[in-house]
Design a protein around this motif. Structure first.
Motif, short mmCIF file in Angstrom:
data_model
loop_
_atom_site.label_atom_id
_atom_site.label_comp_id
_atom_site.label_asym_id
_atom_site.label_seq_id
_atom_site.Cartn_x
_atom_site.Cartn_y
_atom_site.Cartn_z
N THR A 79 6.31 -18.86 -6.58
CA THR A 79 6.76 -19.08 -6.31
C THR A 79 8.38 -18.09 -6.50
O THR A 79 8.36 -17.37 -7.81
N PHE A 80 9.79 -19.15 -6.35
CA PHE A 80 10.59 -18.37 -6.66
C PHE A 80 11.02 -18.64 -8.40
O PHE A 80 11.49 -18.13 -8.80
N HIS A 81 11.01 -19.55 -8.43
CA HIS A 81 11.02 -20.70 -10.10
C HIS A 81 10.43 -19.61 -11.05
O HIS A 81 10.55 -19.19 -11.82
N GLY A 82 9.23 -18.94 -10.81
CA GLY A 82 8.05 -18.45 -11.58
C GLY A 82 8.58 -17.57 -12.64
O GLY A 82 8.01 -17.25 -13.16
N PRO A 83 8.91 -16.45 -11.95
CA PRO A 83 9.31 -15.07 -12.27
C PRO A 83 10.67 -15.14 -13.54
O PRO A 83 11.11 -14.62 -13.82
N LYS A 84 10.76 -16.26 -13.78
CA LYS A 84 12.11 -16.57 -14.18
C LYS A 84 12.26 -15.69 -16.41
O LYS A 84 11.62 -15.99 -16.73
N GLY A 85 13.52 -14.94 -15.64
CA GLY A 85 13.16 -14.07 -17.12
C GLY A 85 12.38 -12.28 -17.24
O GLY A 85 12.46 -11.74 -17.43
N LEU A 86 11.79 -12.57 -15.31
CA LEU A 86 10.86 -11.18 -15.37
C LEU A 86 11.78 -10.03 -14.85
O LEU A 86 12.01 -11.13 -13.97
N GLU A 87 11.18 -9.11 -14.14
CA GLU A 87 11.61 -8.45 -13.07
C GLU A 87 10.43 -7.10 -13.31
O GLU A 87 9.40 -6.91 -13.56
N TYR A 88 10.49 -6.76 -11.45
CA TYR A 88 9.81 -5.86 -10.94
C TYR A 88 9.85 -5.15 -10.16
O TYR A 88 11.42 -5.05 -9.71
N GLU A 89 10.02 -4.12 -10.41
CA GLU A 89 10.12 -2.50 -9.65
C GLU A 89 10.62 -3.05 -8.09
O GLU A 89 11.44 -2.42 -7.82
N ALA A 90 9.92 -3.44 -7.52
CA ALA A 90 9.52 -4.13 -6.51
C ALA A 90 9.62 -5.77 -5.88
O ALA A 90 8.20 -6.38 -6.27
N ALA B 262 0.66 -1.21 0.33
CA ALA B 262 0.04 0.17 -0.27
C ALA B 262 0.82 1.57 -0.03
O ALA B 262 0.45 2.55 -0.85
N TRP B 263 1.83 1.63 0.68
CA TRP B 263 2.88 2.35 0.72
C TRP B 263 3.57 2.61 -0.15
O TRP B 263 3.93 3.82 -1.06
N LEU B 264 4.24 1.76 -1.30
CA LEU B 264 4.95 1.83 -2.46
C LEU B 264 3.71 2.75 -3.28
O LEU B 264 4.21 2.91 -4.77
N CYS B 265 2.46 1.47 -3.51
CA CYS B 265 1.50 1.84 -4.65
C CYS B 265 1.26 3.89 -3.85
O CYS B 265 1.28 4.42 -4.69
N GLN B 266 1.45 3.95 -2.66
CA GLN B 266 0.86 5.85 -2.77
C GLN B 266 2.70 6.12 -3.36
O GLN B 266 2.19 7.69 -3.20
N GLN B 267 3.53 5.75 -3.42
CA GLN B 267 4.65 6.29 -3.46
C GLN B 267 4.70 6.50 -5.04
O GLN B 267 6.31 6.45 -6.18
N GLY B 268 3.85 5.27 -6.00
CA GLY B 268 4.49 6.06 -7.19
C GLY B 268 4.04 4.46 -7.72
O GLY B 268 4.40 4.17 -9.42
N TYR B 269 4.05 3.86 -7.18
CA TYR B 269 4.61 2.10 -7.71
C TYR B 269 3.12 1.69 -8.28
O TYR B 269 2.02 1.95 -7.89
N ASP B 270 3.39 1.23 -9.58
CA ASP B 270 2.19 0.49 -10.05
C ASP B 270 1.93 -1.35 -9.74
O ASP B 270 3.03 -1.62 -9.56
N ALA B 271 0.47 -1.57 -9.51
CA ALA B 271 0.35 -2.62 -8.61
C ALA B 271 1.31 -3.97 -9.33
O ALA B 271 1.76 -5.04 -8.56
N SER B 272 1.31 -3.67 -10.48
CA SER B 272 1.75 -4.32 -11.25
C SER B 272 3.26 -4.85 -11.39
O SER B 272 3.75 -6.25 -11.89
N GLU B 273 3.49 -3.78 -10.64
CA GLU B 273 5.20 -3.68 -10.86
C GLU B 273 5.83 -4.19 -9.57
O GLU B 273 7.45 -3.60 -9.18
N ILE B 274 5.16 -4.75 -9.04
CA ILE B 274 5.37 -5.66 -7.77
C ILE B 274 4.87 -7.25 -7.49
O ILE B 274 4.01 -7.17 -7.93
N ALA B 275 6.04 -7.93 -7.33
CA ALA B 275 5.50 -9.53 -6.82
C ALA B 275 6.52 -9.49 -5.20
O ALA B 275 7.38 -9.03 -5.19
#
Length: 128
Positions: free
Chosen positions: A54-65, A16-29
């Protein structure tokens, strides 16, 4: 933290705090070592709009947070690790850590697992 519920509350508040700071929820994992933990986190964080996998799931993907929840599950206490198994777990945790572009959170129950203690020297650590 004392429980996954406490961790999930912290993670939810921080999202919630990150979203208030301007992060988009889709950029958080929120990532967990085990599928059972993912299922619990999905229930606890329902409606936040963040990726939960899971740790295995996002191979090759990146997120802001990225939150690595219950990192103690990657190195459960009382298990004797061979050098090879310990190395594989460390690589998996490292891969999960590198999904974060800007912010990385490691949460656990009790103490940070011994194989991750070296991470402290590179982080802003807060004990809650």
């Amino acid at each position: 933290f004392r429980s996954l519920d406490e961790e999930a509350d912290f993670i939810g508040n921080e999202i919630a705090w990150l979203c208030q700071q301007g992060y988009d929820a889709s950029e958080i994992a929120v990532l967990h070592r085990r599928t059972s933990g993912v299922n619990k986190l999905q229930r606890a964080l329902r409606g936040t709009g963040v990726e939960i996998d899971t740790f295995h799931g996002p191979k090759g993907l990146e997120y802001e947070a990225v939150f690595l929840a219950q990192v103690n599950e990657a190195f459960p206490a009382g298990i004797e690790y061979s050098d090879q198994l310990l190395s594989e777990e460390r690589r998996l945790v490292y891969m999960a850590m590198t999904r974060a572009r800007e912010r990385l959170y490691l949460t656990c129950q009790g103490k940070l697992p011994a194989p991750l203690e070296a991470v402290r020297q590179f982080a802003d650590c807060a004990a809650i």
